[in-house]
Write a protein that holds these residues in place. Sequence first.
Motif, PDB file in Angstrom:
ATOM      1  N   MET A   1      -3.231 -23.751  16.951  1.00  0.00           N
ATOM      2  CA  MET A   1      -3.912 -23.797  16.182  1.00  0.00           C
ATOM      3  C   MET A   1      -5.270 -22.920  16.411  1.00  0.00           C
ATOM      4  O   MET A   1      -6.083 -22.464  17.145  1.00  0.00           O
ATOM      5  CB  MET A   1      -4.211 -25.410  16.911  1.00  0.00           C
ATOM      6  N   PRO A   2      -5.561 -22.836  15.139  1.00  0.00           N
ATOM      7  CA  PRO A   2      -6.452 -22.756  14.434  1.00  0.00           C
ATOM      8  C   PRO A   2      -8.104 -22.749  14.899  1.00  0.00           C
ATOM      9  O   PRO A   2      -8.117 -23.639  14.787  1.00  0.00           O
ATOM     10  CB  PRO A   2      -6.783 -21.595  13.168  1.00  0.00           C
ATOM     11  N   PRO A   3      -9.341 -21.859  15.184  1.00  0.00           N
ATOM     12  CA  PRO A   3     -10.262 -22.574  15.714  1.00  0.00           C
ATOM     13  C   PRO A   3     -11.140 -22.785  14.234  1.00  0.00           C
ATOM     14  O   PRO A   3     -10.376 -22.355  13.599  1.00  0.00           O
ATOM     15  CB  PRO A   3     -10.919 -20.811  16.290  1.00  0.00           C
ATOM     16  N   THR A   4     -11.566 -23.856  14.819  1.00  0.00           N
ATOM     17  CA  THR A   4     -12.355 -24.478  13.528  1.00  0.00           C
ATOM     18  C   THR A   4     -14.143 -24.223  14.058  1.00  0.00           C
ATOM     19  O   THR A   4     -14.093 -25.232  14.983  1.00  0.00           O
ATOM     20  CB  THR A   4     -12.303 -25.946  13.361  1.00  0.00           C
ATOM     21  N   ALA A   5     -15.102 -24.834  13.173  1.00  0.00           N
ATOM     22  CA  ALA A   5     -16.000 -24.398  13.283  1.00  0.00           C
ATOM     23  C   ALA A   5     -16.232 -25.621  13.145  1.00  0.00           C
ATOM     24  O   ALA A   5     -16.555 -26.331  12.302  1.00  0.00           O
ATOM     25  CB  ALA A   5     -16.753 -23.516  12.650  1.00  0.00           C
ATOM     26  N   VAL A   6     -17.221 -25.446  14.222  1.00  0.00           N
ATOM     27  CA  VAL A   6     -17.701 -27.503  14.968  1.00  0.00           C
ATOM     28  C   VAL A   6     -19.555 -27.334  14.313  1.00  0.00           C
ATOM     29  O   VAL A   6     -19.277 -28.926  13.398  1.00  0.00           O
ATOM     30  CB  VAL A   6     -17.460 -27.785  16.377  1.00  0.00           C
ATOM     31  N   ARG A   7     -19.631 -26.701  14.712  1.00  0.00           N
ATOM     32  CA  ARG A   7     -21.049 -26.006  14.541  1.00  0.00           C
ATOM     33  C   ARG A   7     -21.965 -24.848  14.309  1.00  0.00           C
ATOM     34  O   ARG A   7     -21.180 -23.681  14.322  1.00  0.00           O
ATOM     35  CB  ARG A   7     -22.516 -27.178  15.074  1.00  0.00           C
ATOM     36  N   GLN A   8     -22.631 -24.504  12.706  1.00  0.00           N
ATOM     37  CA  GLN A   8     -22.840 -23.486  12.964  1.00  0.00           C
ATOM     38  C   GLN A   8     -24.839 -23.163  12.956  1.00  0.00           C
ATOM     39  O   GLN A   8     -25.928 -24.036  12.149  1.00  0.00           O
ATOM     40  CB  GLN A   8     -22.241 -22.791  11.857  1.00  0.00           C
ATOM     41  N   VAL A   9     -25.305 -22.561  13.288  1.00  0.00           N
ATOM     42  CA  VAL A   9     -27.265 -21.874  13.092  1.00  0.00           C
ATOM     43  C   VAL A   9     -26.858 -20.695  12.493  1.00  0.00           C
ATOM     44  O   VAL A   9     -26.940 -19.788  13.038  1.00  0.00           O
ATOM     45  CB  VAL A   9     -27.749 -21.415  15.287  1.00  0.00           C
ATOM     46  N   ARG A  10     -27.918 -20.995  11.248  1.00  0.00           N
ATOM     47  CA  ARG A  10     -28.066 -19.465  10.645  1.00  0.00           C
ATOM     48  C   ARG A  10     -29.506 -19.174  10.771  1.00  0.00           C
ATOM     49  O   ARG A  10     -30.317 -20.667  10.905  1.00  0.00           O
ATOM     50  CB  ARG A  10     -28.096 -20.351   9.336  1.00  0.00           C
ATOM     51  N   ARG A  11     -29.853 -18.419  10.932  1.00  0.00           N
ATOM     52  CA  ARG A  11     -30.935 -17.843  11.018  1.00  0.00           C
ATOM     53  C   ARG A  11     -31.654 -16.190   9.794  1.00  0.00           C
ATOM     54  O   ARG A  11     -29.990 -16.018   9.508  1.00  0.00           O
ATOM     55  CB  ARG A  11     -31.476 -17.602  12.816  1.00  0.00           C
ATOM     56  N   TRP A  12     -32.512 -16.377   9.633  1.00  0.00           N
ATOM     57  CA  TRP A  12     -32.706 -14.882   8.219  1.00  0.00           C
ATOM     58  C   TRP A  12     -33.673 -14.661   9.139  1.00  0.00           C
ATOM     59  O   TRP A  12     -34.547 -14.527   9.854  1.00  0.00           O
ATOM     60  CB  TRP A  12     -33.048 -15.149   6.583  1.00  0.00           C
ATOM     61  N   ASP A  13     -33.389 -13.107   8.286  1.00  0.00           N
ATOM     62  CA  ASP A  13     -34.338 -12.581   9.524  1.00  0.00           C
ATOM     63  C   ASP A  13     -35.656 -11.753   8.260  1.00  0.00           C
ATOM     64  O   ASP A  13     -35.697 -12.925   7.193  1.00  0.00           O
ATOM     65  CB  ASP A  13     -33.869 -10.554  10.057  1.00  0.00           C
ATOM     66  N   GLN A  14     -36.924 -10.902   8.576  1.00  0.00           N
ATOM     67  CA  GLN A  14     -37.352 -10.044   7.963  1.00  0.00           C
ATOM     68  C   GLN A  14     -37.165  -9.852   7.207  1.00  0.00           C
ATOM     69  O   GLN A  14     -38.213  -9.841   6.099  1.00  0.00           O
ATOM     70  CB  GLN A  14     -38.284  -9.638   8.769  1.00  0.00           C
ATOM     71  N   HIS A  15     -35.838  -8.852   6.736  1.00  0.00           N
ATOM     72  CA  HIS A  15     -35.732  -8.187   6.029  1.00  0.00           C
ATOM     73  C   HIS A  15     -34.575  -9.088   4.714  1.00  0.00           C
ATOM     74  O   HIS A  15     -34.252  -8.974   3.649  1.00  0.00           O
ATOM     75  CB  HIS A  15     -35.017  -7.191   6.111  1.00  0.00           C
ATOM     76  N   GLY A  16     -34.827 -10.592   5.128  1.00  0.00           N
ATOM     77  CA  GLY A  16     -33.667 -11.737   4.667  1.00  0.00           C
ATOM     78  C   GLY A  16     -32.090 -11.399   4.211  1.00  0.00           C
ATOM     79  O   GLY A  16     -31.380 -12.727   3.663  1.00  0.00           O
TER      80      GLY A  16
ATOM     81  N   VAL B   1     -25.172 -15.650  11.289  1.00  0.00           N
ATOM     82  CA  VAL B   1     -24.627 -17.455  11.738  1.00  0.00           C
ATOM     83  C   VAL B   1     -24.150 -16.959  12.849  1.00  0.00           C
ATOM     84  O   VAL B   1     -23.319 -16.114  13.868  1.00  0.00           O
ATOM     85  CB  VAL B   1     -24.155 -17.870  10.274  1.00  0.00           C
ATOM     86  N   VAL B   2     -24.046 -18.366  14.464  1.00  0.00           N
ATOM     87  CA  VAL B   2     -23.501 -18.169  15.518  1.00  0.00           C
ATOM     88  C   VAL B   2     -22.610 -19.924  14.899  1.00  0.00           C
ATOM     89  O   VAL B   2     -23.845 -20.355  14.583  1.00  0.00           O
ATOM     90  CB  VAL B   2     -24.177 -17.529  15.803  1.00  0.00           C
ATOM     91  N   ARG B   3     -21.135 -19.703  15.184  1.00  0.00           N
ATOM     92  CA  ARG B   3     -20.261 -20.553  14.974  1.00  0.00           C
ATOM     93  C   ARG B   3     -19.968 -21.029  16.119  1.00  0.00           C
ATOM     94  O   ARG B   3     -20.036 -20.438  16.921  1.00  0.00           O
ATOM     95  CB  ARG B   3     -18.954 -20.024  14.325  1.00  0.00           C
ATOM     96  N   LEU B   4     -20.293 -22.364  16.591  1.00  0.00           N
ATOM     97  CA  LEU B   4     -19.805 -22.777  17.980  1.00  0.00           C
ATOM     98  C   LEU B   4     -18.152 -23.370  17.424  1.00  0.00           C
ATOM     99  O   LEU B   4     -18.099 -24.030  16.627  1.00  0.00           O
ATOM    100  CB  LEU B   4     -20.147 -24.608  17.435  1.00  0.00           C
ATOM    101  N   LEU B   5     -17.055 -22.453  17.988  1.00  0.00           N
ATOM    102  CA  LEU B   5     -15.455 -22.419  17.722  1.00  0.00           C
ATOM    103  C   LEU B   5     -15.159 -23.605  18.305  1.00  0.00           C
ATOM    104  O   LEU B   5     -15.179 -23.213  20.234  1.00  0.00           O
ATOM    105  CB  LEU B   5     -14.991 -21.061  17.443  1.00  0.00           C
ATOM    106  N   LYS B   6     -14.046 -24.626  18.302  1.00  0.00           N
ATOM    107  CA  LYS B   6     -13.505 -25.214  18.733  1.00  0.00           C
ATOM    108  C   LYS B   6     -12.081 -25.019  19.286  1.00  0.00           C
ATOM    109  O   LYS B   6     -11.322 -25.725  18.368  1.00  0.00           O
ATOM    110  CB  LYS B   6     -13.651 -26.314  18.856  1.00  0.00           C
ATOM    111  N   PRO B   7     -11.600 -23.787  19.862  1.00  0.00           N
ATOM    112  CA  PRO B   7      -9.624 -23.984  19.619  1.00  0.00           C
ATOM    113  C   PRO B   7      -8.904 -24.496  20.351  1.00  0.00           C
ATOM    114  O   PRO B   7      -8.105 -24.221  20.666  1.00  0.00           O
ATOM    115  CB  PRO B   7      -9.828 -22.129  19.981  1.00  0.00           C
ATOM    116  N   GLY B   8      -9.700 -25.886  20.353  1.00  0.00           N
ATOM    117  CA  GLY B   8      -8.713 -26.876  21.151  1.00  0.00           C
ATOM    118  C   GLY B   8     -10.007 -27.363  22.828  1.00  0.00           C
ATOM    119  O   GLY B   8     -10.859 -28.009  22.295  1.00  0.00           O
ATOM    120  N   VAL B   9      -9.715 -27.143  23.983  1.00  0.00           N
ATOM    121  CA  VAL B   9     -10.588 -27.797  24.822  1.00  0.00           C
ATOM    122  C   VAL B   9     -11.577 -26.741  24.788  1.00  0.00           C
ATOM    123  O   VAL B   9     -12.720 -27.936  25.599  1.00  0.00           O
ATOM    124  CB  VAL B   9     -10.059 -28.141  26.548  1.00  0.00           C
TER     125      VAL B   9
END
Length: 71
Positions: free
Chosen positions: A1-16, A20-28
């Motif tokens: 089963m391919p990993p699925t992104a459950v949630r993600q955190v997005r931020r921008w730096d000072q250069h625009g 993104v950090v993704r929370l992956l749930k490839p099973g348990v």
Amino acid sequence: MPPTAVRQVRRWDQHGREHVVRLLKPGVRRHLLCGTCGWRRRAPFLAWLTAADHLERVHQATVDPAGSARG
């Protein structure tokens, strides 16, 4: 089963640049995966705090587009 992104955190730096950090749930097990540097970690409780901390410390990305702590 391919990993699925459950949630993600997005931020921008000072250069625009978007980071993104993704929370992956490839099973348990759940993992955090940074799309910029490839950082990967097993997701703890309240994983979005760990993701936001990584973005701030490593990428100096602190601008939250949603204006909230979660993405």
